[in-house]
Design a protein around this motif. Structure first.
Motif, mmCIF file in Angstrom:
data_model
loop_
_atom_site.group_PDB
_atom_site.id
_atom_site.type_symbol
_atom_site.label_atom_id
_atom_site.label_comp_id
_atom_site.label_asym_id
_atom_site.label_seq_id
_atom_site.Cartn_x
_atom_site.Cartn_y
_atom_site.Cartn_z
ATOM 1 N N ILE A 199 40.701 22.039 48.520
ATOM 2 C CA ILE A 199 40.972 23.146 47.597
ATOM 3 C C ILE A 199 40.640 22.721 46.167
ATOM 4 N N SER B 291 40.472 29.338 41.444
ATOM 5 C CA SER B 291 39.041 29.599 41.290
ATOM 6 C C SER B 291 38.784 30.312 39.965
ATOM 7 N N LEU C 173 36.934 22.716 45.560
ATOM 8 C CA LEU C 173 36.353 24.059 45.529
ATOM 9 C C LEU C 173 36.862 24.900 44.357
ATOM 10 N N SER C 174 37.684 24.299 43.494
ATOM 11 C CA SER C 174 38.379 25.064 42.452
ATOM 12 C C SER C 174 37.438 25.757 41.477
ATOM 13 N N LEU D 103 42.949 29.072 47.261
ATOM 14 C CA LEU D 103 41.545 28.989 46.856
ATOM 15 C C LEU D 103 41.241 30.006 45.760
#
Length: 496
Positions: free
Chosen positions: A150, A181, A153-154, A177
């Motif tokens: 996570i 984001s 993928l931030s 997620l």
């Protein structure tokens, strides 16, 4: 640590408890009446309260009600005479931790206060953890891998496919997620594709124009439009009908779609996160899922572990759910005894975290008393676990790793008979994980002493108390076993 308050109009009882607790290096503060203790609550609080039930003026039950109303997390031990057992029942109903019947054994009283003290410190840790609780709980290595993913993928808008068993928390991961984001300030829209009838699913996803079908009285925006600029979470994507898979593939390919009955192409600025408990590769081979859609979704895959793969997380999850459930109902949170906690940690729980949450809700409503034992859990779970143990083949049950009832009992808190058929190594791992999660000091020393004590006790039992024979059986020297017996306070040994 705060002092232990002793409230009793009998000076001799106050003196005995003060001296006994002082030997344990525990600070105390004494009061001769419940009224004095109530006044002291205005400026301070105890770690544990020990109170007589019958005193001149206000009773111990009144003091119990007062402290539970203001400080529900403080354990209260009620001292009662045998003739006051009805009052003891009232004390339990009022939230008492336990009661001491007069005349009581001082050592047992200290042991009970110790248990209440540990519970109080543990509850304080839980409250602190709840105040700072993250959106996903987990300390197991498998969950740490998910957290790291996570984090990586931030800053990405890439499509993610989350796989894992039902109830393992896939939507929580999707929300995390989104939250971490660049789209966090925009909508998060979730849709369970398996929960919507096939005839309505297309309209749910893409919307419809007025008059597109019978009953379409007005234009309706679909989930793609509702999630514009944000994240669309499609749960149970493996159950999506094939014709809708084709339309979804078009959106993922060029970012355009049409409302049902519409002729104007709409642009979708949406990040798609999909999830499934099914094996999509198998469904592709069976012709039930489009291979090109699978590759579009499977850009980054996150596999969420089942609860069976992260049993060390059961204690922290159970405490969180019990606290959450109690807060919703406006009652004091129930506590699981060490035996009940280990029992839960060993269950299969095919429904994973969702099943554990539902179980904690059941415990909050249905379990008697504040401290929940194994016998207080749903009968079907207890019977299912018992049947599993009875089904173990005789030769397996007799294997060395399973033939250490006192070890299992010592490490996990079970008595010998109840732990005889349990894998004591697994129980040891659960107990160690629980102690480490509570940041208990000297975990190695505590568990090591319990382990040694259990081995020596069962060796003495097999040799009818003869130390020399027990030392030979254990492969240690006579002087070593003598020293260990003294250090660990083990009785029942003979000088041979």
């Amino acid at each position: 640590m705060k002092p232990i308050w002793i409230v009793d109009d009998d000076e001799s009882i106050r003196w005995v408890l003060e001296k006994a607790l002082a030997r344990e290096n525990l600070a105390t503060q004494s009061f001769s009446s419940a009224r004095d203790a109530m006044l002291a609550l205005q400026t301070g609080t105890p770690q544990v309260l020990v109170s007589d039930i019958r005193m001149p003026g206000a009773s111990g039950l009144e003091l119990l009600q007062t402290i539970k109303a203001k400080h529900p997390g403080i354990p209260v031990i009620i001292i009662t005479a045998f003739s006051d057992l009805d009052s003891a029942v009232s004390a339990f109903q009022g939230g008492a931790f336990e009661y001491l019947a007069k005349p009581f054994d001082v050592d047992k009283a200290v042991e009970l206060i110790r248990r209440a003290l540990e519970e109080s410190l543990r509850e304080a840790d839980v409250e602190q953890a709840s105040a700072n609780a993250p959106e996903i709980l987990g300390q197991a290595p498998a969950m740490q891998d998910v957290f790291r993913a996570i984090g990586r993928l931030s800053q990405s808008n890439v499509t993610v496919l989350i796989t894992g068993e039902s109830g393992s928390g896939k939507e929580l991961v999707a929300r995390a997620l989104h939250k971490h984001s660049p789209r966090a300030s925009q909508p998060f829209v979730a849709l369970n594709t398996a929960a919507i009838p096939k005839d309505l699913l297309e309209s749910e996803l893409f919307g419809h124009e007025r008059g597109a079908f019978t009953g379409a009285q007005a234009m309706r925006r679909g989930r793609f439009e509702q999630a514009e600029g944000g994240t669309l979470f499609l749960d149970e994507i493996g159950d999506m009908p094939l014709d809708l898979q084709t339309r979804l593939l078009r959106v993922l390919s060029d970012g355009h779609f049409y409302r049902v009955g519409g002729h104007q192409s709409l642009k979708a600025n949406v990040r798609v996160i999909a999830a499934t408990h099914q094996n999509l590769e198998y469904r592709v081979r069976e012709g039930l899922f489009r291979e090109d859609l699978y590759h579009r979704l499977n850009v980054i895959r996150l596999r969420l572990p089942s609860l069976r793969e992260r049993r060390e997380d059961v204690p922290i999850l159970a405490r969180h759910f019990l606290t959450q459930s109690a807060r919703q109902l406006g009652v004091e949170a129930k506590r699981l005894s060490p035996q009940a906690m280990v029992f839960l940690s060993q269950l299969e729980l095919p429904g994973n975290v969702r099943q554990l949450e539902n179980l904690c809700n059941w415990i909050t409503v249905m379990a008697p008393g504040q401290t929940v034992e194994v016998k207080d859990l749903p009968q079907d779970l207890v019977e299912e676990r018992s049947n599993t143990f009875q089904a173990v083949p005789t030769q397996m049950a007799a294997a060395p790793v399973m033939h250490a009832p006192e070890v299992a009992g010592s490490v996990a808190g079970f008595d010998g008979d109840a732990g005889a058929e349990r894998n004591w190594i697994s129980l040891l791992e659960v107990e160690a994980a629980q102690m480490l999660s509570e940041e208990r000091p000297e975990v190695m020393d505590i568990l090591g002493r319990q382990f040694e004590a259990a081995l020596i006790k069962i060796a003495l039992k097999h040799t009818h108390g003869r130390k020399n024979d027990a030392a030979v059986r254990l492969g240690i020297g006579r002087n070593t076993i003598t020293r260990k017996i003294q250090e660990l306070g083990i009785g029942g040994a003979e000088d041979d």
